[in-house]
Design a protein around this motif. Sequence first.
Motif, PDB file in Angstrom:
ATOM      1  N   LEU A 140       0.830  -1.207   0.000  1.00 28.45           N
ATOM      2  CA  LEU A 140       0.000   0.000   0.000  1.00 28.45           C
ATOM      3  C   LEU A 140       0.862   1.254   0.000  1.00 28.45           C
ATOM      4  N   GLU A 141       1.949   1.212   0.776  1.00 20.39           N
ATOM      5  CA  GLU A 141       2.866   2.355   0.785  1.00 20.39           C
ATOM      6  C   GLU A 141       3.503   2.546  -0.595  1.00 20.39           C
ATOM      7  N   LYS A 142       3.904   1.433  -1.235  1.00 18.59           N
ATOM      8  CA  LYS A 142       4.490   1.514  -2.573  1.00 18.59           C
ATOM      9  C   LYS A 142       3.464   2.053  -3.570  1.00 18.59           C
ATOM     10  N   ALA A 143       2.197   1.599  -3.441  1.00 21.51           N
ATOM     11  CA  ALA A 143       1.140   2.083  -4.334  1.00 21.51           C
ATOM     12  C   ALA A 143       0.927   3.576  -4.158  1.00 21.51           C
ATOM     13  N   ALA A 144       0.913   4.026  -2.905  1.00 20.26           N
ATOM     14  CA  ALA A 144       0.742   5.463  -2.647  1.00 20.26           C
ATOM     15  C   ALA A 144       1.924   6.249  -3.212  1.00 20.26           C
ATOM     16  N   ALA A 145       3.137   5.697  -3.061  1.00 20.06           N
ATOM     17  CA  ALA A 145       4.325   6.378  -3.598  1.00 20.06           C
ATOM     18  C   ALA A 145       4.252   6.458  -5.122  1.00 20.06           C
ATOM     19  N   LEU A 146       3.831   5.369  -5.769  1.00 19.08           N
ATOM     20  CA  LEU A 146       3.684   5.391  -7.230  1.00 19.08           C
ATOM     21  C   LEU A 146       2.653   6.434  -7.658  1.00 19.08           C
ATOM     22  N   GLN A 147       1.553   6.500  -6.937  1.00 14.81           N
ATOM     23  CA  GLN A 147       0.522   7.489  -7.278  1.00 14.81           C
ATOM     24  C   GLN A 147       1.055   8.909  -7.092  1.00 14.81           C
ATOM     25  N   ARG A 148       1.810   9.125  -6.009  1.00 18.74           N
ATOM     26  CA  ARG A 148       2.393  10.467  -5.786  1.00 18.74           C
ATOM     27  C   ARG A 148       3.392  10.806  -6.900  1.00 18.74           C
ATOM     28  N   ASP A 149       4.228   9.822  -7.241  1.00 19.04           N
ATOM     29  CA  ASP A 149       5.224  10.060  -8.305  1.00 19.04           C
ATOM     30  C   ASP A 149       4.531  10.340  -9.635  1.00 19.04           C
ATOM     31  N   GLY A 150       3.489   9.567  -9.936  1.00 23.06           N
ATOM     32  CA  GLY A 150       2.757   9.773 -11.185  1.00 23.06           C
ATOM     33  C   GLY A 150       2.135  11.152 -11.238  1.00 23.06           C
ATOM     34  N   LYS A 151       1.530  11.567 -10.141  1.00 23.10           N
ATOM     35  CA  LYS A 151       0.913  12.903 -10.101  1.00 23.10           C
ATOM     36  C   LYS A 151       1.984  13.986 -10.225  1.00 23.10           C
ATOM     37  N   ALA A 152       3.097  13.784  -9.540  1.00 26.40           N
ATOM     38  CA  ALA A 152       4.188  14.769  -9.602  1.00 26.40           C
ATOM     39  C   ALA A 152       4.737  14.865 -11.021  1.00 26.40           C
ATOM     40  N   ARG A 153       4.882  13.726 -11.710  1.00 24.11           N
ATOM     41  CA  ARG A 153       5.400  13.752 -13.097  1.00 24.11           C
ATOM     42  C   ARG A 153       4.410  14.451 -14.012  1.00 24.11           C
ATOM     43  N   LYS A 154       3.119  14.184 -13.827  1.00 26.83           N
ATOM     44  CA  LYS A 154       2.114  14.857 -14.672  1.00 26.83           C
ATOM     45  C   LYS A 154       2.127  16.360 -14.419  1.00 26.83           C
ATOM     46  N   ASP A 155       2.220  16.758 -13.141  1.00 27.51           N
ATOM     47  CA  ASP A 155       2.260  18.194 -12.812  1.00 27.51           C
ATOM     48  C   ASP A 155       3.521  18.856 -13.390  1.00 27.51           C
ATOM     49  N   ALA A 156       4.653  18.151 -13.243  1.00 32.36           N
ATOM     50  CA  ALA A 156       5.914  18.700 -13.773  1.00 32.36           C
ATOM     51  C   ALA A 156       5.844  18.791 -15.292  1.00 32.36           C
TER      52      ALA A 156
END
Length: 199
Positions: free
Chosen positions: A34-50
Amino acid sequence: MAALVIALLAVTFSAGAAENPPDPAQLADWEARLEKAAALQRDGKARKDAASKLFEKKNAECFKAFRVYACQETVQAEYVAEANEGQRLDNEGRAMERQVKKEQASDKALRRAAEVPKREAELDVRASDTAAERKAAAEAEAEAATRASKSVKAEEGLKRRAADAERQQKKRADHEARHARQVEKAERRAAEAAAKSEQ
């Protein structure tokens, strides 16, 4: 993040959770995933925002270039590639989260199913105890009603005997009074007959 995982686990296992909790190793695996899934979601959102911010910046710079449309196409292609990668990471994180939740729900269902015979046995015991208590209460009520009925009948019997005794006493008193009148009458006749025979 840890609070989210703890809240998720609390919700998952609090609503009627079985007495036998899942394996601690399994819980740790779920938490890590679950922590890895949350990290992937955060990274994905950060990449889209960037990617969005970089696109806006580079797109604005394209107007200064000699070939504006070619520059914009290049910037657009870079943006799409980066946004797609961010979306892919976000999707991967969401899929992992769904899988963990599915496993947790499956585990919970299995543990509940394993407890069904135990719960049914407990319900049977409770039902038999309740039936025994109701039967005992009904018997006690019937016994109390029988005692009350016997008490009422005994009281009626006492009243009847008292009334019979009173009637008998009245009859005896009437009989004695009649007998006393007859004796008196007989004595009077005898006295009259004796008085007549003396004359």
